[in-house]
Design a protein around this motif. Structure first.
Motif, short mmCIF file in Angstrom:
data_model
loop_
_atom_site.label_atom_id
_atom_site.label_comp_id
_atom_site.label_asym_id
_atom_site.label_seq_id
_atom_site.Cartn_x
_atom_site.Cartn_y
_atom_site.Cartn_z
N ASP A 215 0.96 -1.15 -0.13
CA ASP A 215 0.25 -0.05 0.16
C ASP A 215 0.79 1.23 -0.09
OD1 ASP A 215 0.92 -0.32 2.60
OD2 ASP A 215 -0.73 -0.05 3.55
N GLN A 216 1.90 1.35 -0.82
CA GLN A 216 2.68 2.43 -0.89
C GLN A 216 3.03 2.70 -2.45
OE1 GLN A 216 6.09 1.09 1.65
NE2 GLN A 216 4.86 1.22 3.42
N LEU A 217 3.47 3.95 -2.35
CA LEU A 217 3.72 4.61 -3.79
C LEU A 217 5.20 4.87 -4.00
CD1 LEU A 217 2.92 5.17 -6.76
CD2 LEU A 217 1.92 7.26 -5.89
N TYR A 218 5.92 4.35 -4.71
CA TYR A 218 7.40 4.72 -4.82
C TYR A 218 8.11 3.83 -5.97
CZ TYR A 218 8.07 0.15 -2.56
OH TYR A 218 8.18 -0.88 -2.01
N ARG A 219 9.37 4.16 -6.37
CA ARG A 219 10.22 3.44 -7.47
C ARG A 219 11.48 3.18 -6.75
NH1 ARG A 219 9.37 6.24 -11.49
NH2 ARG A 219 8.43 4.92 -13.12
N MET A 220 11.91 1.79 -6.61
CA MET A 220 13.02 1.76 -5.80
C MET A 220 13.66 0.56 -6.60
SD MET A 220 13.18 0.72 -1.81
CE MET A 220 14.73 0.37 -0.97
N ALA A 304 19.70 0.57 9.13
CA ALA A 304 18.83 1.32 8.55
C ALA A 304 19.31 1.68 7.18
CB ALA A 304 18.65 2.58 9.46
N TYR A 305 18.62 1.51 6.17
CA TYR A 305 18.84 1.99 4.75
C TYR A 305 17.78 3.25 4.43
CZ TYR A 305 18.67 2.23 -0.33
OH TYR A 305 18.61 2.53 -1.72
N VAL A 306 18.54 4.34 4.17
CA VAL A 306 17.63 5.51 3.98
C VAL A 306 17.58 5.92 2.67
CG1 VAL A 306 17.62 8.14 4.35
CG2 VAL A 306 18.78 6.59 5.89
N PHE A 307 16.10 5.82 2.44
CA PHE A 307 15.61 6.03 1.06
C PHE A 307 15.16 7.39 1.00
CE2 PHE A 307 12.16 5.96 -2.09
CZ PHE A 307 12.83 5.29 -3.16
N THR A 308 15.75 8.37 -0.02
CA THR A 308 15.40 9.72 0.04
C THR A 308 14.62 9.99 -1.27
OG1 THR A 308 17.56 9.85 -1.12
CG2 THR A 308 17.13 10.03 1.09
N ASP A 309 14.20 9.13 -2.22
CA ASP A 309 13.32 9.42 -3.41
C ASP A 309 11.95 9.71 -2.91
OD1 ASP A 309 15.55 9.63 -4.89
OD2 ASP A 309 15.53 7.66 -5.81
N TYR A 310 10.99 9.73 -3.85
CA TYR A 310 9.81 9.98 -3.61
C TYR A 310 9.09 8.73 -3.13
CZ TYR A 310 4.53 10.69 -4.24
OH TYR A 310 3.37 10.86 -4.09
N TRP A 311 8.56 8.76 -1.95
CA TRP A 311 7.92 7.44 -1.06
C TRP A 311 6.57 8.09 -0.57
CZ3 TRP A 311 6.04 6.61 3.61
CH2 TRP A 311 5.99 5.36 3.93
N GLU A 312 5.42 7.42 -0.78
CA GLU A 312 4.26 7.89 0.06
C GLU A 312 3.40 6.83 0.38
OE1 GLU A 312 2.03 10.31 1.51
OE2 GLU A 312 3.39 11.29 0.21
N ASP A 313 2.87 6.95 1.49
CA ASP A 313 2.08 5.82 2.11
C ASP A 313 0.55 5.84 1.66
OD1 ASP A 313 1.59 3.37 3.96
OD2 ASP A 313 0.72 5.00 5.05
N PHE A 321 -6.09 10.05 -1.97
CA PHE A 321 -6.48 10.89 -2.90
C PHE A 321 -5.45 12.13 -3.35
CE2 PHE A 321 -8.27 15.27 -3.69
CZ PHE A 321 -9.17 15.08 -4.70
N ASP A 322 -4.52 12.45 -2.37
CA ASP A 322 -3.67 13.30 -2.63
C ASP A 322 -2.46 12.96 -3.55
OD1 ASP A 322 -4.99 15.24 -0.94
OD2 ASP A 322 -3.55 15.01 0.80
N ALA A 323 -2.11 11.55 -3.19
CA ALA A 323 -1.13 10.92 -4.07
C ALA A 323 -1.32 10.85 -5.62
CB ALA A 323 -0.90 9.41 -3.46
N ASN A 324 -2.71 10.36 -5.63
CA ASN A 324 -3.19 10.47 -7.10
C ASN A 324 -3.41 11.95 -7.85
OD1 ASN A 324 -4.37 7.72 -8.33
ND2 ASN A 324 -4.87 7.74 -6.02
N MET A 325 -3.73 12.84 -6.84
CA MET A 325 -3.90 14.00 -7.54
C MET A 325 -2.48 14.73 -7.86
SD MET A 325 -6.92 14.78 -8.09
CE MET A 325 -7.08 13.27 -8.49
#
Length: 483
Positions: A215-220, A304-313, A321-325
């Motif tokens: 249930d998360q939006l990101y590219r990794m 800990a592996y720190v991921f700094t690109d776009y990630w949204e729960d 709704f906000d992630a889609n908009m």
């Protein structure tokens, strides 16, 4: 004085080893020459790499007495590179999905549509394929029918082809000697199927297990995470992302030292607990429960592996709704399209969208839609959507439909006073989520002009969550309705 360097073995360059008088076999003088002797090459490989003879690179030492044509070679530790063929991924299908209700009333959270034509499950699945990981397990439990169907159509039924890999769906089950009941959490879900993972470990040469949320939006690139796990010789490695203080209490937080080792973990802390977790930066835990991790800190090397690109729960209706908009923004922070790391989904074989005298601005229009004299602004229009003349969509997520209705069927429905699938003439919609197969009639107004934050109107076909109107799947909104 000594200098460290790396000399890869490539091309026709050949190093001929020559024994140095009076020295042990640990150091040998090597002459750089134009030699193609296989014997010399094998000898050098044994010197630089030992019996394995890897050709990736050798660590050499230059000494002050070395001539221009000689090097002193010493065998030394070589980095252990992670192999994606030794990694298996476990994607968690989620619980009851109460925070995404009513979108999860008839489907599991990973099956919720996103971005017009994708499902949430496509995010971790595609990231796995793009990372070279092709041994994947999906654990399902609640409302899993649509999720199972999508997985079969996309990844098992000819949509995606891959070699020497597999995608297996593991449905919730009762194990012998255990009390009846569903998974009691993410860790419990993995524990109940640990025998499957152990079988892979024994027979498929699997060394690492990757636990992913659906249930998360990101590219990794997951192999970067696995490589850090290997480099740190870690027992557990958590993928984390920085988060501001205003959102810190919504997530699991970790505190780690300068070496990256996690020294404290807290699940959604508030008040004094949140103050105790403050540091120069926060980190969001990528969802693998709160019971095992705190106990593991004292007994295991947790990194800990720190991921700094776009990630949204995508955990609530508002965040969904906000992630889609945000996908409609110019430029967007995240895009599904990337030629090197594409996202896969079910091949629907639909025709291109047909648009007739429409005004479209900052919108995403999926394939197979029929748009007629309508206005679409900052919205997403899903597959097979039908919008009739005079329609206005603004800041709206329209998921589309699972099927088409023919022109004859539409005419018959209208003559009987019923509502076809899609949006009828002269309807105005804003700040809304329209679920699959919804039927919105003519002259309807959905704007929540009164600013209602929460409301349940299932008998009328909609809910209001965080000020957003959510039209239910298969719901009918009659002509002239005002919401």
């Amino acid at each position: 004085m000594q200098f460290s360097s790396v000399f890869p073995l490539e091309g026709k360059a050949c190093m001929s080893p020559v024994r140095r008088g009076g020295e042990s076999s640990v150091s040998e003088r090597v002459r750089i020459g134009d030699c193609s002797s296989l014997k010399h090459e094998r000898s050098l490989r044994r010197i630089c790499f030992g019996a394995r003879g890897s050709a990736n690179g050798a660590q050499c030492v230059l000494t002050s007495d070395a001539g221009p044509d000689t090097l002193v070679v010493r065998t030394s530790f070589r980095r252990n590179y992670a192999d994606p063929n030794e990694v298996a991924a476990v994607i968690l299908g989620g619980g009851t999905g109460t925070q995404l209700f009513p979108l999860t009333s008839t489907r599991a959270t990973p099956a919720v549509p996103i971005g017009g034509c994708y499902r949430l499950i496509d995010i971790p699945m595609s990231n796995c394929f793009n990372s070279g990981i092709n041994k994947i397990f999906v654990m399902t439990q609640f409302n899993s029918a649509s999720l199972n169907r999508h997985i079969h159509r996309t990844y098992l039924g000819g949509g995606i082809n891959f070699t020497d890999g597999s995608v297996e769906v593991l449905a919730a089950t009762q194990m012998p000697g255990e009390a009846a009941g569903w998974f009691r959490g993410t860790a419990d879900a993995v524990r109940k199927f640990i025998w499957v993972l152990e079988d892979y470990y024994k027979h498929k040469a699997i060394e690492h297990i990757l636990i992913l949320s659906g249930d998360q939006l990101y590219r990794m690139d997951y192999m970067e995470l696995v490589q850090k796990h290997v480099d740190d010789n870690a027992d557990i490695t958590l993928s984390c992302a920085p988060v501001g203080e205003s959102r810190a209490s919504d997530y699991g937080l970790v505190k780690f030292d300068s070496s990256g080792r996690v020294i404290q973990f807290s699940e959604k802390p508030k008040g004094a607990d949140l103050e105790a977790m403050k540091m120069s930066r926060y980190a969001e835990l990528h969802d693998f429960g709160s019971e095992i991790l705190p106990r593991a800190l004292d007994e295991h090397n947790v990194q800990a592996y720190v991921f700094t690109d776009y990630w949204e729960d995508i955990g609530t209706i508002r965040s969904f709704f906000d992630a889609n908009m945000a996908l409609c923004d110019q430029p967007p922070k995240f895009e599904f399209y990337d030629p090197k790391t594409p996202f896969f989904t079910s091949p629907r074989y639909l025709p291109p969208t047909k648009s007739d005298k429409c005004k479209i601005k900052d919108a995403i229009i999926s394939h197979g839609c029929f748009l007629r004299e309508c206005t679409i602004e900052h919205s997403i229009v899903g597959v097979r959507s039908r919008l009739n003349s005079g329609c206005e969509l603004k800041n709206t997520m329209m998921m589309g439909a699972d099927l088409y209705e023919t022109e004859d069927e539409i005419s018959r429905l209208l003559s009987e006073g019923k509502v076809p699938i899609g949006v009828g003439e002269n309807t105005k919609i804003s700040n809304c989520i329209i679920d699959m197969n919804a039927r919105v009639g003519r002259n309807v107004s959905i704007t929540n002009s009164e600013g209602v934050q929460e409301a349940d109107r299932p008998e009328e076909g909609y809910y209001i969550r965080s000020g957003l109107v959510v039209i239910q799947k298969n719901a009918t909104i009659k002509d002239g309705t005002v919401i």
